[in-house]
Design an enzyme around this catalytic site. Structure first.
Site, short mmCIF file in Angstrom:
data_model
loop_
_atom_site.label_atom_id
_atom_site.label_comp_id
_atom_site.label_asym_id
_atom_site.label_seq_id
_atom_site.Cartn_x
_atom_site.Cartn_y
_atom_site.Cartn_z
N ASP A 196 46.03 -31.17 23.66
CA ASP A 196 44.71 -30.76 23.18
C ASP A 196 44.83 -30.41 21.70
OD1 ASP A 196 41.95 -29.44 24.62
OD2 ASP A 196 42.46 -28.72 22.62
N ASP B 292 38.04 -34.74 19.16
CA ASP B 292 38.46 -34.16 20.44
C ASP B 292 39.25 -35.17 21.25
OD1 ASP B 292 38.23 -31.78 22.21
OD2 ASP B 292 37.31 -33.22 23.56
#
Length: 500
Positions: A164, A363
Site C-alpha cells: 500500500d 492508489d
C-alpha cells in the site's frame, strides 16, 4: 457412398468432441490517432478450449535477487490461487471492495493520522527489486490485489504481504488465528521464532500513540481501531542483499478485527517508517511498480533503488507529473490533474472546477479512477455521445457508463482518454498521459471487450459537500501495464507505458 460414410464419421466425431470444445471469438485491435478499434472475428469451427496453465514455482528474492514477478491475485500461477481455483470475480464484489476502499481511504483524512512523512532521502547507489504475487485483501484499509514476498525476523519467515502506498505503517499478523476465525488457515508471523524481534516501548520515537511507560510497557497500535496489536521492530529481508534492521511495523493479533488477507500489509508510503523511506534512502530514493494488465497471464514488478528503477526511463518515459504536497494526504503520492481529453478533443471543464483543487492520489488498491463530479460529468457525457451507437447496460456500482457489447458483430470504436498534468510550480505546459482502452474499462469478463463493459471512471461525492474528499484518485486499472516511477528526491512521478 464413401463420401457419405466419411461425412457421417466426421459428424459423429464432432458430436463426441463438442463437450470438450468451446466457441470463441478472436479480436484484432489497432489505434488510429485517438481512437482504438476492436474488431471481432468469429471462428468458422469450434476450437478446443485453452489447456490448463502450467506454472513453474515463482522465483523469490533468494533465487535471483533482482527483477521478480508480480501477479494479480486471479492469476492461476499465483501461490495464493493454487491451481487457478478462482479465475474471475463478480462485478458486485469488485464494486463492494471499491466502495469500502474509497471510504477507508478518506476516513483517515477526517479522523487524522499519526504518521509523519519522511524527509527527502539522500541519493545512493545500489537497488533491489522485490518479488511479488497477488491475493485479495479483505481487511484494513480496503482491498488489495497484489502482494510482495518478504522475510520477517531472524531467521527470515517468508510471508506474502499486500503493499500500500499510503498506509503509514506496515501491518503483520503476528499470531495464528483461532479455529473458525475469518483468517483461519492464512499465514502469520511467529515472533517467538525470531531472535531479533523486539516490542517498541512507550516513549520511543517510533511510538506515536501517546502512551506512557507507566501505563503499558509496549506501544499499542492505535492507528486502526478495529485491529488489536502493538508496535514492534524486527529485521525485514527483501533479498539476500537488501534488508532493513529495526524495521517498525504493527504486530496485529491474529483473530482481531477483520482478516488482513495474506499475512498483512507492507507500507510504501512517504511516512518515515515505511519500507520505501527506510530502504530507498540507501538506494537512490526512488522506487517503482508495474501492475500487470491481465489478471491471468502477465507479470509485473516492484523495484526499489536507483539501479533498477528503471534502466531506460529517460528514453521511454511518456509523461512526468510533479509530486505535490496535500496536507489532507501527507503520506500519499499526489499529483495535479489539469485537464482531460477524449478522442483528441479537450473536455471543457467548468470554471469553478478548473480553479479548485486538482489533487489526484495514486492508489494501489482502488481499481477505478475517481474524479470530482464537475470534471467527471463532462467526460462521461462526451463518452456517451461518442458511444451512442452501442447498447447501454445497467450501472455496476459506482460505474454508471456501461455497455453490452456481447451482440456486436463487427467492431467497437473507442475514443481514448488522455490525462494532462499540471506543470512545474502548478503552472501550465503540463505533460499528457494517454490511456489505452484496457486501462479505461472494467470488463465483466476480464480481457473480453465483447462482454458487459463499463468506463472505469466514477464521480466522487459532490464538490459542494464540505466533508467530501479533497483529492481525486487514480486507480489501478488506469495505472496498469505502465511503470509508475516514484522519484521522491526529484519531486516527480514518471509514467512508462508498456512496461509489463
Amino acid at each position: 457412398m464413401a463420401s457419405a460414410i466419411a461425412s457421417s464419421i466426421f459428424l459423429c466425431l464432432l458430436l463426441l468432441l463438442l463437450p470438450h470444445l468451446g466457441y470463441s471469438y478472436h479480436t484484432s485491435r489497432y489505434t488510429r490517432g485517438s481512437t482504438h478499434f476492436v474488431v471481432r472475428r468469429s471462428d468458422d469451427l469450434p476450437r478446443a478450449s485453452a489447456p490448463p496453465v502450467s506454472c513453474s514455482p515463482i522465483p523469490s528474492g533468494a533465487s535471483n535477487g533482482k527483477k521478480l514477478p508480480v501477479l494479480h491475485r486471479l492469476n492461476p500461477c499465483s501461490p495464493l490461487n493454487a491451481g487457478g481455483k478462482q479465475s474471475t470475480t463478480s462485478s458486485v464484489d469488485v464494486s463492494h471492495r471499491a466502495g469500502r476502499r474509497l471510504r477507508s481511504l478518506f476516513a483517515a483524512v477526517q479522523s487524522g493520522d499519526d504518521a509523519a512523512p519522511a524527509p527527502a532521502p539522500a541519493a545512493a547507489s545500489g537497488g533491489v527489486t522485490i518479488p511479488t504475487t497477488g491475493t485479495p485483501e479483505p481487511g484494513a484499509p480496503g482491498f488489495h490485489d497484489y502482494t510482495v514476498v518478504v522475510g520477517y525476523g531472524t531467521p527470515a519467515q517468508q510471508l506474502a504481504m499486500a503493499f500500500d502506498t499510503g498506509l503509514g505503517i506496515s501491518l503483520v499478523r503476528c499470531a495464528a488465528c483461532r479455529p473458525g476465525a475469518p483468517c483461519d488457515g492464512l499465514a502469520s508471523f511467529d515472533p517467538s521464532r525470531s531472535s531479533t524481534f523486539a516490542p517498541v516501548p512507550c516513549g520511543s520515537p517510533d511510538c506515536r500513540s501517546g502512551c506512557s511507560s507507566g501505563s503499558t510497557p509496549s506501544c499499542p497500535l492505535t492507528s486502526f481501531p478495529f485491529l488489536s496489536g502493538a508496535v514492534a521492530q524486527d529485521v525485514l529481508t527483501l533479498t539476500p542483499s537488501a534488508s532493513v534492521d529495526d524495521f517498525t511495523f504493527g504486530c496485529v493479533e491474529g483473530s482481531s478485527g477483520e482478516p488482513l488477507g495474506a499475512a498483512g500489509l507492507l507500507d510504501l508510503s512517504r511516512d518515515s517508517r515505511s519500507v520505501a523511506s527506510r530502504l530507498a534512502a540507501d538506494a537512490g530514493g526512488t522506487f517503482s511498480y508495474c501492475l500487470p494488465l491481465s489478471t491471468t497471464s502477465s507479470h509485473g514488478f516492484l523495484a526499489i533503488g536507483e539501479a533498477d528503477v528503471p534502466h531506460n526511463r529517460t528514453a521511454r518515459v511518456t509523461a512526468v507529473a510533479p509530486l505535490v504536497y496535500d496536507p489532507a494526504f501527507p503520506n500519499h503520492y499526489v499529483i495535479d490533474l489539469a485537464g482531460v481529453s477524449l478522442g483528441g478533443r479537450d473536455i471543457p471543464i467548468p470554471p469553478h472546477a478548473a480553479t479548485a483543487s486538482a489533487a489526484m492520489v495514486l492508489d494501489t488498491a482502488l481499481p477505478y479512477t475517481y474524479m470530482k463530479p464537475s470534471m467527471y460529468a463532462p467526460l462521461r457525457d462526451a463518452f456517451r455521445r461518442a458511444m451512442a451507437r452501442y447498447p447501454r447496460a445497467p450501472a455496476m456500482g459506482d460505474l454508471d457508463t456501461c455497455y453490452n457489447f456481447t451482440g456486436v458483430r463487427h467492431e467497437v470504436l473507442i475514443p481514448l482518454v488522455h490525462l494532462t498534468f499540471r506543470g512545474i510550480g502548478g503552472g501550465g505546459g503540463g505533460q499528457v498521459l494517454g490511456l489505452g482502452a484496457d486501462q479505461m474499462f472494467y470488463m465483466s469478463e476480464p480481457g473480453n471487450f465483447f462482454s458487459v463493459t463499463c468506463l472505469a471512471f466514477a464521480a466522487l461525492p459532490s464538490d459542494g459537500d464540505a466533508e467530501a474528499p479533497l483529492a481525486m484518485v487514480m486507480g489501478t486499472l488506469a495505472q496498469s501495464s505502465m511503470e509508475v516511477v516514484h522519484d521522491v528526491p526529484g519531486g516527480k512521478i514518471g509514467f512508462i507505458p508498456g512496461s509489463c
